[in-house]
Design a protein around this motif. Structure first.
Motif, PDB file in Angstrom:
ATOM      1  N   GLN A 160       0.756  -1.249   0.054  1.00 53.89           N
ATOM      2  CA  GLN A 160       0.142   0.079   0.077  1.00 53.89           C
ATOM      3  C   GLN A 160       0.980   1.218  -0.023  1.00 53.89           C
ATOM      4  O   GLN A 160       1.887   1.332   0.754  1.00 53.89           O
ATOM      5  CB  GLN A 160      -0.994   0.036   1.229  1.00 53.89           C
ATOM      6  CG  GLN A 160      -2.011  -1.126   1.176  1.00 53.89           C
ATOM      7  CD  GLN A 160      -2.796  -0.999   2.257  1.00 53.89           C
ATOM      8  OE1 GLN A 160      -3.313  -2.152   2.854  1.00 53.89           O
ATOM      9  NE2 GLN A 160      -3.145   0.305   2.807  1.00 53.89           N
ATOM     10  N   THR A 161       0.225   2.119  -0.602  1.00 51.80           N
ATOM     11  CA  THR A 161       0.871   3.676  -0.453  1.00 51.80           C
ATOM     12  C   THR A 161       0.214   4.531   0.491  1.00 51.80           C
ATOM     13  O   THR A 161       0.787   5.215   0.923  1.00 51.80           O
ATOM     14  CB  THR A 161       1.087   4.241  -1.764  1.00 51.80           C
ATOM     15  OG1 THR A 161      -0.005   4.354  -2.574  1.00 51.80           O
ATOM     16  CG2 THR A 161       2.168   3.351  -2.846  1.00 51.80           C
ATOM     17  N   THR A 162      -1.099   4.269   0.421  1.00 54.15           N
ATOM     18  CA  THR A 162      -1.881   5.028   1.452  1.00 54.15           C
ATOM     19  C   THR A 162      -3.049   4.147   2.029  1.00 54.15           C
ATOM     20  O   THR A 162      -3.022   2.944   1.198  1.00 54.15           O
ATOM     21  CB  THR A 162      -2.778   6.156   0.590  1.00 54.15           C
ATOM     22  OG1 THR A 162      -3.442   5.391  -0.135  1.00 54.15           O
ATOM     23  CG2 THR A 162      -1.667   6.994   0.109  1.00 54.15           C
ATOM     24  N   GLN A 163      -3.383   4.577   3.228  1.00 49.15           N
ATOM     25  CA  GLN A 163      -4.416   3.362   3.660  1.00 49.15           C
ATOM     26  C   GLN A 163      -5.738   4.263   3.641  1.00 49.15           C
ATOM     27  O   GLN A 163      -5.589   5.443   4.259  1.00 49.15           O
ATOM     28  CB  GLN A 163      -3.917   3.030   5.002  1.00 49.15           C
ATOM     29  CG  GLN A 163      -4.976   1.940   5.613  1.00 49.15           C
ATOM     30  CD  GLN A 163      -4.350   0.879   6.351  1.00 49.15           C
ATOM     31  OE1 GLN A 163      -3.223   0.734   5.915  1.00 49.15           O
ATOM     32  NE2 GLN A 163      -4.714   0.394   7.571  1.00 49.15           N
ATOM     33  N   TRP A 222       0.204   3.297  11.054  1.00 47.57           N
ATOM     34  CA  TRP A 222       1.150   4.011  11.872  1.00 47.57           C
ATOM     35  C   TRP A 222       0.997   5.373  11.827  1.00 47.57           C
ATOM     36  O   TRP A 222       0.917   6.106  12.929  1.00 47.57           O
ATOM     37  CB  TRP A 222       2.366   3.913  11.540  1.00 47.57           C
ATOM     38  CG  TRP A 222       2.956   4.291  10.346  1.00 47.57           C
ATOM     39  CD1 TRP A 222       2.996   3.982   8.865  1.00 47.57           C
ATOM     40  CD2 TRP A 222       3.744   5.432  10.001  1.00 47.57           C
ATOM     41  NE1 TRP A 222       3.642   4.510   7.912  1.00 47.57           N
ATOM     42  CE2 TRP A 222       3.928   5.707   8.754  1.00 47.57           C
ATOM     43  CE3 TRP A 222       4.080   6.556  10.939  1.00 47.57           C
ATOM     44  CZ2 TRP A 222       4.684   7.011   8.256  1.00 47.57           C
ATOM     45  CZ3 TRP A 222       4.743   7.672  10.620  1.00 47.57           C
ATOM     46  CH2 TRP A 222       5.132   7.736   9.155  1.00 47.57           C
ATOM     47  N   LEU A 223       0.341   6.033  10.828  1.00 42.92           N
ATOM     48  CA  LEU A 223       0.451   7.485  10.793  1.00 42.92           C
ATOM     49  C   LEU A 223      -0.789   7.925  11.620  1.00 42.92           C
ATOM     50  O   LEU A 223      -1.020   8.980  12.007  1.00 42.92           O
ATOM     51  CB  LEU A 223       0.293   8.021   9.485  1.00 42.92           C
ATOM     52  CG  LEU A 223       0.777   9.236   9.027  1.00 42.92           C
ATOM     53  CD1 LEU A 223       2.147   9.595   9.503  1.00 42.92           C
ATOM     54  CD2 LEU A 223       0.677   9.678   7.473  1.00 42.92           C
ATOM     55  N   GLU A 224      -1.855   7.040  11.630  1.00 44.90           N
ATOM     56  CA  GLU A 224      -3.164   7.352  12.271  1.00 44.90           C
ATOM     57  C   GLU A 224      -2.997   7.197  13.717  1.00 44.90           C
ATOM     58  O   GLU A 224      -3.615   7.737  14.692  1.00 44.90           O
ATOM     59  CB  GLU A 224      -3.975   6.470  11.716  1.00 44.90           C
ATOM     60  CG  GLU A 224      -5.477   6.411  12.237  1.00 44.90           C
ATOM     61  CD  GLU A 224      -6.339   5.368  11.483  1.00 44.90           C
ATOM     62  OE1 GLU A 224      -6.278   5.341  10.448  1.00 44.90           O
ATOM     63  OE2 GLU A 224      -6.950   4.580  12.081  1.00 44.90           O
ATOM     64  N   PHE A 273       3.769  -0.427   9.656  1.00 43.33           N
ATOM     65  CA  PHE A 273       4.371   0.789   9.063  1.00 43.33           C
ATOM     66  C   PHE A 273       3.977   0.464   7.518  1.00 43.33           C
ATOM     67  O   PHE A 273       5.289   0.940   6.849  1.00 43.33           O
ATOM     68  CB  PHE A 273       5.835   0.923   9.566  1.00 43.33           C
ATOM     69  CG  PHE A 273       6.001   1.523  10.887  1.00 43.33           C
ATOM     70  CD1 PHE A 273       6.027   2.993  10.972  1.00 43.33           C
ATOM     71  CD2 PHE A 273       5.669   0.723  11.809  1.00 43.33           C
ATOM     72  CE1 PHE A 273       6.012   3.196  12.233  1.00 43.33           C
ATOM     73  CE2 PHE A 273       5.994   1.205  13.383  1.00 43.33           C
ATOM     74  CZ  PHE A 273       6.066   2.481  13.383  1.00 43.33           C
ATOM     75  N   THR A 274       3.082   0.507   7.056  1.00 42.80           N
ATOM     76  CA  THR A 274       2.596   0.858   5.545  1.00 42.80           C
ATOM     77  C   THR A 274       3.283   1.811   4.923  1.00 42.80           C
ATOM     78  O   THR A 274       2.870   3.232   5.450  1.00 42.80           O
ATOM     79  CB  THR A 274       1.173   0.705   5.677  1.00 42.80           C
ATOM     80  OG1 THR A 274       0.582  -0.209   6.220  1.00 42.80           O
ATOM     81  CG2 THR A 274       0.651   0.890   4.207  1.00 42.80           C
ATOM     82  N   GLY A 275       3.953   1.804   3.968  1.00 38.54           N
ATOM     83  CA  GLY A 275       4.377   3.210   3.445  1.00 38.54           C
ATOM     84  C   GLY A 275       5.943   3.343   3.894  1.00 38.54           C
ATOM     85  O   GLY A 275       6.416   4.107   3.137  1.00 38.54           O
ATOM     86  N   TYR A 300       5.602  11.428   3.234  1.00 40.02           N
ATOM     87  CA  TYR A 300       6.428  11.847   4.263  1.00 40.02           C
ATOM     88  C   TYR A 300       7.746  11.419   4.245  1.00 40.02           C
ATOM     89  O   TYR A 300       8.282  10.690   3.326  1.00 40.02           O
ATOM     90  CB  TYR A 300       5.808  11.027   5.413  1.00 40.02           C
ATOM     91  CG  TYR A 300       5.228   9.839   5.383  1.00 40.02           C
ATOM     92  CD1 TYR A 300       3.804   9.550   5.235  1.00 40.02           C
ATOM     93  CD2 TYR A 300       5.814   8.503   5.270  1.00 40.02           C
ATOM     94  CE1 TYR A 300       3.174   8.220   4.915  1.00 40.02           C
ATOM     95  CE2 TYR A 300       5.378   7.362   4.956  1.00 40.02           C
ATOM     96  CZ  TYR A 300       3.856   7.323   4.955  1.00 40.02           C
ATOM     97  OH  TYR A 300       3.372   6.046   4.578  1.00 40.02           O
ATOM     98  N   SER A 301       8.372  11.967   5.040  1.00 40.89           N
ATOM     99  CA  SER A 301       9.869  11.925   5.075  1.00 40.89           C
ATOM    100  C   SER A 301      10.264  10.618   5.590  1.00 40.89           C
ATOM    101  O   SER A 301       9.580   9.984   6.595  1.00 40.89           O
ATOM    102  CB  SER A 301      10.723  12.637   5.756  1.00 40.89           C
ATOM    103  OG  SER A 301      10.552  12.714   7.157  1.00 40.89           O
ATOM    104  N   GLY A 302      11.707   9.927   5.087  1.00 42.54           N
ATOM    105  CA  GLY A 302      11.880   8.729   5.802  1.00 42.54           C
ATOM    106  C   GLY A 302      12.294   8.813   7.244  1.00 42.54           C
ATOM    107  O   GLY A 302      11.904   8.184   8.186  1.00 42.54           O
ATOM    108  N   GLN A 303      12.537  10.160   7.643  1.00 40.75           N
ATOM    109  CA  GLN A 303      13.079  10.396   9.034  1.00 40.75           C
ATOM    110  C   GLN A 303      11.772  10.076   9.870  1.00 40.75           C
ATOM    111  O   GLN A 303      11.717   9.511  10.825  1.00 40.75           O
ATOM    112  CB  GLN A 303      13.690  11.670   9.174  1.00 40.75           C
ATOM    113  CG  GLN A 303      14.335  11.675  10.438  1.00 40.75           C
ATOM    114  CD  GLN A 303      15.400  11.037  10.745  1.00 40.75           C
ATOM    115  OE1 GLN A 303      16.148  10.469   9.954  1.00 40.75           O
ATOM    116  NE2 GLN A 303      15.203   9.979  11.659  1.00 40.75           N
ATOM    117  N   SER A 304      10.689  10.625   9.499  1.00 39.01           N
ATOM    118  CA  SER A 304       9.591  10.383  10.202  1.00 39.01           C
ATOM    119  C   SER A 304       9.160   8.869  10.439  1.00 39.01           C
ATOM    120  O   SER A 304       8.538   8.434  11.349  1.00 39.01           O
ATOM    121  CB  SER A 304       8.359  11.308   9.387  1.00 39.01           C
ATOM    122  OG  SER A 304       7.945  10.509   8.264  1.00 39.01           O
TER     123      SER A 304
END
Lengths: 467, 467
Positions: free
Chosen positions: A57-60, B345-347, B407-409, B421-425
């Motif tokens: 996935q690139t986005t969820q 993860w971003l959520e 950690f999708t993406g 988003y950045s790799g660092q994030s």
């Protein structure tokens, strides 16, 4: 047709969904790889590998809370997550241990003076453990033989570019061994005492595991750079029934040569006992967290003239305690020299092909040894094997699989190594040893590394292999 | 006095016994480190770490075969390594499972047509498994709830300099979860079918584990880049009793939007059954090892218009099977959307501090939740917790710990990531999530990471924390 990764560095593993196609990026990756890795490691570039990013996935999508429906079974049970009775029954049946029951009766954990840090004094631990086991009867049976393995490595990335990869493989090797024998394993990546660094870090870790696992009779420290190379072999615990600490060593070198390398502190077995807590108090008393650290460095160097560096270290400290406080500790310390409780890799690595050949020859003659089986009953085949390994011996010059191969003198994470040999010879030997061990695991899944230096390729095993 | 590593890069960990002292080498190591690692990772340089080389020997003595004596107990028992009766008893008592018994009666492993490779046809698997369980009664009880976790990563080192370090931590996180709940875990680092690379590699791995573990009812694939962030939460297996496959997804997005991201194939639970073998045959039929791979790429893109790349992938293949062969497979597939069977993860990552605060507040009010205990009985406290988590909910906007953070993406190993988003994030979030999870483990050993971004530092927990 060609599959995508033919156009890519094996390291990219899959077409990039995020950088617009793998081809361009794969080139830079490949060149990076060659900067990072020397010859033997570069060989790995040629083998099939797969990305650790298995999810394309690139986005969820943001799940809409109103969408809590199911493909089928539209009505989930009420409170589906509260442990049901059947959960409880199964937790008990699952492995005979009752994970679900901690009776309210007070035990040592309720004592405010009890603590996990190395400087917390604990007394009557044997009674406290016994009491806990009485409170938790499902852990009582078999407690005498219950082992928890402990290992660990630093909290940050390694400086050796392949260091963490090697650590990952060494850890997998330990988990494989533990799964086969039903042992728990705890991997520690933090300093539980900030000043007890390097080889001193294991003592507070072993102590904390001891206190968190009253169900275990033995705690087994195994260095991160040690690999199990006989997946069948089990610790002969009966042999240690009158001892509290087991370490690999050579009594003559301890008591006559007084050498700091007369034993190896990188692998040890310690009984979950008051003796162990007292012993670790005294042992860690030579460590960098004490005001006497510098003084101990001098004392240990006077005691073991061949000690190679000024700082007090756990291994020479152990030799010191055997030499100077033998009457106090020595009788409970079993110096194991009869088998590879841990063995020096340089002595072992060249013997592996010959050992494989020996084992294959035996199997060709004995059908029941070749019989395929579920991984969980592997111990029954280990018992059969013993009959055919009687003449093998156990240590040096033996054609029995060495139990533990220890990369003494190679530092996978820092990349430093004994100047006697090249770093490359360390990393190659690690790969060979880890694949030799992995073949004993893969066997139960139907595969084998034909080439011990080729970590990436496996072949399916034919029926009745190796007949 | 100052302890040695104050003069060293934390990466060197101990004074070098091989390059003549740590001071000089530590400088080069530190500078290397700054070349390799960007800001947040460089922060790790400041924390205490310990070398993976815990054994300070530079050379090892060659044990003299005549020296096979012991510090004490000079007469080892004869044949000390043959499994003794007590070993057998303990093997059974040890965890209620008999690892020592594989009756001679033939079972499916003795069938020459039986094989572990993806292309070996197997029929009547349910009967064969039942037969095996009858042969091995100690595995019979609790078999319905027995789970084996499977994960894996590539056989070679990562291109991302911190990639393998992150993989090591993700793996440790899974082993910690499995230890707490008594599950076995198998980590696979080879392609069991050379052409089934990247996201296709898991299918042959899951299949081989299924066949090597007839004692397990469920095989649970968890991607290497997914972390358990609720160590207490257990799969609600009762909910899946009528299903054979569980995946995280959103039915409306599957059946209405026909999106390739309407579910996530990076984590799934599959019942050890003939259904599963048949399903995996059909599913893997879209893979790169087939002549139809290219065609399937086109078909899947036609089916899911938002599919981001031309190659056929397992996830879109799963959506396809639900859309086009619903009657054949759909009824046995449970699309779990109610809790974080895996979560983006971003959520999740920004909610962790708030969740920690919520849990601490509850604990401050409830003494029995704060009670220290052996790690092995943690499940009993998980059960107590449920009572206080009733109102938390399970998914997005919930203050319950998310079960699995995925950690999708972000690709820890290749270092690639979604350009959103950045790799660092990605790497910072991984560290934060892994430390959040690690705190739930360290709790039972008496320690905590006070700062979720500081992987190297822990503090001892006071009695009755967090009161």
């Amino acid at each position: 047709m060609k599959s995508p990764e033919l156009f890519q560095s094996p390291f990219s593993g899959q077409p990039s969904r995020t950088t617009g196609g793998g081809r361009r990026s794969s080139l830079s990756i490949a060149s990076d790889a060659f900067v990072f890795f020397s010859g033997a490691v570069a060989a790995l570039l040629l083998v099939w590998t797969f990305s650790t990013f298995s999810n394309p996935q690139t986005t969820q999508p943001q799940p809409n809370p109103n969408l809590i429906t199911h493909a089928s079974n539209p009505k989930p049970e009420p409170k589906p997550f509260l442990p049901s009775v059947s959960d409880d029954v199964c937790a008990k049946n699952f492995d005979g241990l009752n994970f679900h029951d901690d009776p309210p009766d007070p035990n040592f954990y309720d004592d405010p003076t009890f603590g996990y840090t190395i400087d917390t004094k604990i007394s009557n631990w044997d009674e406290k453990r016994k009491e806990w086991l009485k409170q938790h009867p499902s852990f009582g049976s078999g407690a005498e033989e219950r082992v928890v393995m402990v290992s660990g490595s630093q909290s940050g990335p390694c400086t050796n570019p392949i260091g963490d990869h090697l650590l990952l493989r060494f850890y997998k090797n330990k988990v494989d061994y533990c799964r086969r024998h039903g042992y728990d394993i705890v991997y520690n990546q933090v300093l539980l005492h900030p000043q007890m660094h390097t080889f001193w870090a294991k003592i507070p870790a072993v102590r904390a595991v001891m206190l968190a696992h009253p169900e275990a009779e033995w705690i087994w420290w195994v260095d991160s750079d040690a690999a199990f190379t006989d997946m069948d072999f089990k610790l002969p615990l009966q042999r240690y029934k009158n001892h509290n600490f087991v370490v690999h060593g050579w009594p003559k070198l301890i008591y006559e040569k007084k050498s700091w390398t007369s034993l190896n502190a990188g692998v040890f077995l310690i009984r979950n006992s008051q003796w162990a807590l007292d012993f670790m108090d005294v042992w860690s008393g030579m460590g960098p967290q004490t005001p006497n650290y510098e003084k101990w460095g001098e004392v240990l160097r006077e005691t073991c003239k061949d000690k190679a560096f000024p700082e007090s270290d756990d291994q020479t400290g152990l030799v010191y305690l055997l030499l100077k406080e033998k009457e106090k500790w020595g009788d409970k310390v079993y110096v194991e020299g009869e088998y590879y409780f841990e063995g020096y890799w340089l002595e072992i690595v060249e013997t592996l092909e010959n050992i494989t050949e020996k084992y294959n020859n035996i199997e060709r003659g004995v059908r029941r040894l070749r019989r395929r089986h579920g991984e969980k009953v592997s111990e029954s085949y280990a018992a059969l094997w013993e009959e055919y390994l009687k003449d093998a011996g156990y240590g040096k010059f033996s054609w029995r699989r060495p139990f533990i191969t220890h990369f003494t003198g190679c530092q996978p994470c820092s990349g430093k190594h004994n100047q006697m040999y090249s770093g490359q010879s360390c990393w190659d030997a690690m790969r060979k040893v880890l694949n030799f061990a992995d073949n004993q695991v893969l066997r139960n899944y139907g595969f084998v590394h034909r080439d011990l230096l080729d970590s990436g390729s496996v072949s399916p095993l034919p029926f009745d292999y190796p007949a």
